[in-house]
Design a protein around this motif. Sequence first.
Motif, mmCIF file in Angstrom:
data_model
loop_
_atom_site.group_PDB
_atom_site.id
_atom_site.type_symbol
_atom_site.label_atom_id
_atom_site.label_comp_id
_atom_site.label_asym_id
_atom_site.label_seq_id
_atom_site.Cartn_x
_atom_site.Cartn_y
_atom_site.Cartn_z
ATOM 1 N N LEU A 40 -35.044 -39.711 82.052
ATOM 2 C CA LEU A 40 -34.351 -40.153 80.848
ATOM 3 C C LEU A 40 -33.968 -38.894 80.087
ATOM 4 N N THR A 41 -32.676 -38.597 79.999
ATOM 5 C CA THR A 41 -32.226 -37.369 79.345
ATOM 6 C C THR A 41 -31.450 -37.702 78.073
ATOM 7 N N VAL A 42 -30.866 -36.684 77.459
ATOM 8 C CA VAL A 42 -30.119 -36.886 76.216
ATOM 9 C C VAL A 42 -28.937 -37.818 76.418
ATOM 10 N N THR A 43 -28.439 -37.923 77.654
ATOM 11 C CA THR A 43 -27.256 -38.766 77.883
ATOM 12 C C THR A 43 -27.564 -40.253 77.767
ATOM 13 N N ALA A 44 -28.834 -40.610 77.709
ATOM 14 C CA ALA A 44 -29.209 -42.019 77.590
ATOM 15 C C ALA A 44 -29.114 -42.521 76.158
ATOM 16 N N PHE A 45 -28.916 -41.582 75.192
ATOM 17 C CA PHE A 45 -28.944 -41.962 73.782
ATOM 18 C C PHE A 45 -27.758 -41.320 73.058
ATOM 19 N N ARG A 46 -26.811 -42.129 72.659
ATOM 20 C CA ARG A 46 -25.652 -41.615 71.927
ATOM 21 C C ARG A 46 -25.992 -41.544 70.445
ATOM 22 N N ALA A 47 -25.824 -40.365 69.874
ATOM 23 C CA ALA A 47 -26.099 -40.166 68.449
ATOM 24 C C ALA A 47 -24.802 -40.311 67.658
ATOM 25 N N GLY A 52 -21.320 -33.430 68.419
ATOM 26 C CA GLY A 52 -21.224 -33.013 69.813
ATOM 27 C C GLY A 52 -20.903 -34.164 70.739
ATOM 28 N N GLY A 53 -21.037 -33.886 72.031
ATOM 29 C CA GLY A 53 -20.730 -34.878 73.048
ATOM 30 C C GLY A 53 -21.986 -35.486 73.656
ATOM 31 N N LEU A 54 -21.785 -36.246 74.722
ATOM 32 C CA LEU A 54 -22.865 -37.007 75.339
ATOM 33 C C LEU A 54 -23.970 -36.105 75.890
ATOM 34 N N HIS A 55 -23.632 -34.905 76.321
ATOM 35 C CA HIS A 55 -24.592 -34.008 76.959
ATOM 36 C C HIS A 55 -25.235 -33.026 75.973
ATOM 37 N N ASP A 56 -24.894 -33.157 74.713
ATOM 38 C CA ASP A 56 -25.412 -32.236 73.698
ATOM 39 C C ASP A 56 -26.661 -32.793 73.025
ATOM 40 N N PHE A 57 -27.700 -31.985 72.998
ATOM 41 C CA PHE A 57 -28.909 -32.341 72.259
ATOM 42 C C PHE A 57 -28.566 -32.437 70.770
ATOM 43 N N TYR A 58 -29.108 -33.472 70.127
ATOM 44 C CA TYR A 58 -28.855 -33.662 68.689
ATOM 45 C C TYR A 58 -30.150 -34.083 68.007
ATOM 46 N N SER A 59 -30.415 -33.487 66.877
ATOM 47 C CA SER A 59 -31.529 -33.925 66.034
ATOM 48 C C SER A 59 -31.124 -33.746 64.583
ATOM 49 N N GLU A 60 -31.908 -34.315 63.690
ATOM 50 C CA GLU A 60 -31.599 -34.229 62.262
ATOM 51 C C GLU A 60 -32.770 -33.620 61.507
ATOM 52 N N LEU A 122 -37.324 -35.114 90.476
ATOM 53 C CA LEU A 122 -36.363 -36.107 89.984
ATOM 54 C C LEU A 122 -35.991 -35.839 88.534
ATOM 55 N N HIS A 123 -36.986 -35.499 87.731
ATOM 56 C CA HIS A 123 -36.755 -35.259 86.307
ATOM 57 C C HIS A 123 -36.094 -33.901 86.069
ATOM 58 N N LEU A 124 -36.507 -32.895 86.822
ATOM 59 C CA LEU A 124 -35.900 -31.564 86.681
ATOM 60 C C LEU A 124 -34.424 -31.605 87.046
ATOM 61 N N ASN A 125 -34.094 -32.286 88.118
ATOM 62 C CA ASN A 125 -32.688 -32.398 88.522
ATOM 63 C C ASN A 125 -31.866 -33.128 87.463
ATOM 64 N N ALA A 126 -32.458 -34.164 86.882
ATOM 65 C CA ALA A 126 -31.732 -34.956 85.888
ATOM 66 C C ALA A 126 -31.404 -34.126 84.659
ATOM 67 N N TRP A 127 -32.325 -33.300 84.204
ATOM 68 C CA TRP A 127 -32.132 -32.531 82.966
ATOM 69 C C TRP A 127 -31.287 -31.281 83.166
ATOM 70 N N PHE A 128 -31.391 -30.647 84.344
ATOM 71 C CA PHE A 128 -30.801 -29.317 84.496
ATOM 72 C C PHE A 128 -29.676 -29.217 85.523
ATOM 73 N N ASN A 132 -23.995 -35.800 85.735
ATOM 74 C CA ASN A 132 -23.892 -36.984 84.878
ATOM 75 C C ASN A 132 -24.960 -37.049 83.791
ATOM 76 N N THR A 133 -26.067 -36.350 83.998
ATOM 77 C CA THR A 133 -27.197 -36.537 83.087
ATOM 78 C C THR A 133 -27.729 -35.246 82.455
ATOM 79 N N LYS A 134 -27.303 -34.080 82.929
ATOM 80 C CA LYS A 134 -27.917 -32.840 82.442
ATOM 81 C C LYS A 134 -27.551 -32.565 80.986
ATOM 82 N N MET A 135 -28.419 -31.811 80.348
ATOM 83 C CA MET A 135 -28.212 -31.388 78.964
ATOM 84 C C MET A 135 -27.459 -30.064 78.948
#
Length: 379
Positions: A40-47, A52-60, A122-128, A132-135
Motif C-alpha cells: 500500500l503506497t502513496v498512490t492508494a490515497f489521493r490528497a 502534487g500528483g498521485l505519486h507525490d508524498f503529501y502531509s500537513e 513485494l513491498h519494496l518493489n511497490a514503493w521504489f 504504477n505505485t512508486k513514490m
Amino acid sequence: MAIGLVCSSFKSDDFKSEITATLRQQVLKEANWAMQQKPLTVTAFRAERSAGGLHDFYSEGDYWWPNPENPNGAYIQKDGLTNPQNFVAHRQAMIRFSQIIGALASAYQLTGNDNYVKQAVLHLNAWFINANTKMNPNLLYAQAIKGVATGRGIGIIDTIQLMEVVQGMLAMQKSKALPKQTINGAKNWFALYLEWLTTHQYGKDEMNAKNNHGTCWVMQVACFAKFTQNQQLIDFCKERYKTVILPQQMTSDGSLPLELKRTKPYGYSIFNLDALATICQLLSTPQDNLWHYQTADGLGIQKGIAFLYPFLADKDKWPYAKDVMHWESWPVAQPSILFGAMAYQQKDWLNTWKAAEHNPKNEEIIRNLPVRHPLIWLD
C-alpha cells in the motif's frame, strides 16, 4: 561487533543476546502480521489539498488549524496541539511500510527464512520500482499548510520512517530471495532522494534547522548515504554532527535547550536524543568513534544520555514543564539508552530499556520513534 563499539573489553554478544531474547517473541508475532499484508503506497490515497500528483508524498503541518474567524481561509498555528482533521494517510502508509520491512527483516535475522524476504520484496518493489505505485523521490509537498504553503522543508522529517526500510534491506541483502533488481532499484531511488535532500531549498532549510529537525536531516542523510555508499555525504554528516549539531543544540549539562523550551519538552528531548544516538550508531567506526567524540568544551552523546537517563528511568523526576499532549505515553523503549548501553557497557541502561514498552500504540510516539526494530541496527 556492532558499529561504533570498539572497547576491547566489551562483550557485545552478551548484550545482543539479551536484546534478542527481549524482542524475539514480538518480532515473530509482528512478522506473522507482516506476511499477511499487501503493498500500500502513496498512490492508494489521493490528497485533495495536495498541489502534487498521485505519486507525490503529501502531509500537513500537525499544529495548524482552521481559523475560527475565517473558517475557509488560511490555517493558524497552535504549537504542540495536533489537528486530528489533517491529512495523514501518506504518513501512515509510510509508517506501515517501515513496520512491515522492519518486522520481516528482523524475523529473517532470527530465522534465516527466505519467505520473510520474498514478502518484503513485494513491498519494496511497490514503493521504489513499480511505475504504477512508486513514490516520487522528493518531499515537495510535505507538511503543507492550507492557505499558507504547498510544502515546507520541515516536512523532510516525515521520511525518518524510511530508515528502517533501508536497515531492513541491509539486513536481508545476503538472502538469495532479494533480487539484485530490487536492491539496485532501491539504491537508485535513495540516490535520487539524497540528491534532492542536499540540493533543493527545502533540504537546505531542514539541514540548517537548529533543533531536532537539523538532527533528523543528518540522521536520514547518514542512513541513506551508507546504503548508497556515498562516502562524501557520510563524511559530511560526521563533520556536521561534530561541528554544528552538538555545539548548536547541547549545553554543558547535556540537556537540549531548544527542545526544553517547546510545549512538549519531554517528548522532544527524548526524540532528539534518540536521533543523536542513532547518528552515532550509524556513523561510528573504529577510526572515528562518535560515541567517544567530545567537542573542545566537553559536549558529546554520552553526556546527553547521562542527562536524560534519570528521567527516562523515572519520569516523576522530570523538573521541567509537562508536555501539552502525550505526556502519559512517554517514554518507551528508547534507542538512545539501548545504543548507549552497548557503547558504554551500561547494564542499568539496558535493563531500563528491557523493562520499557516495546510495542507502543500511540501514533505520536510511533512516528517519533526512529528505531522500532533494533535487531536490524546492531550489525
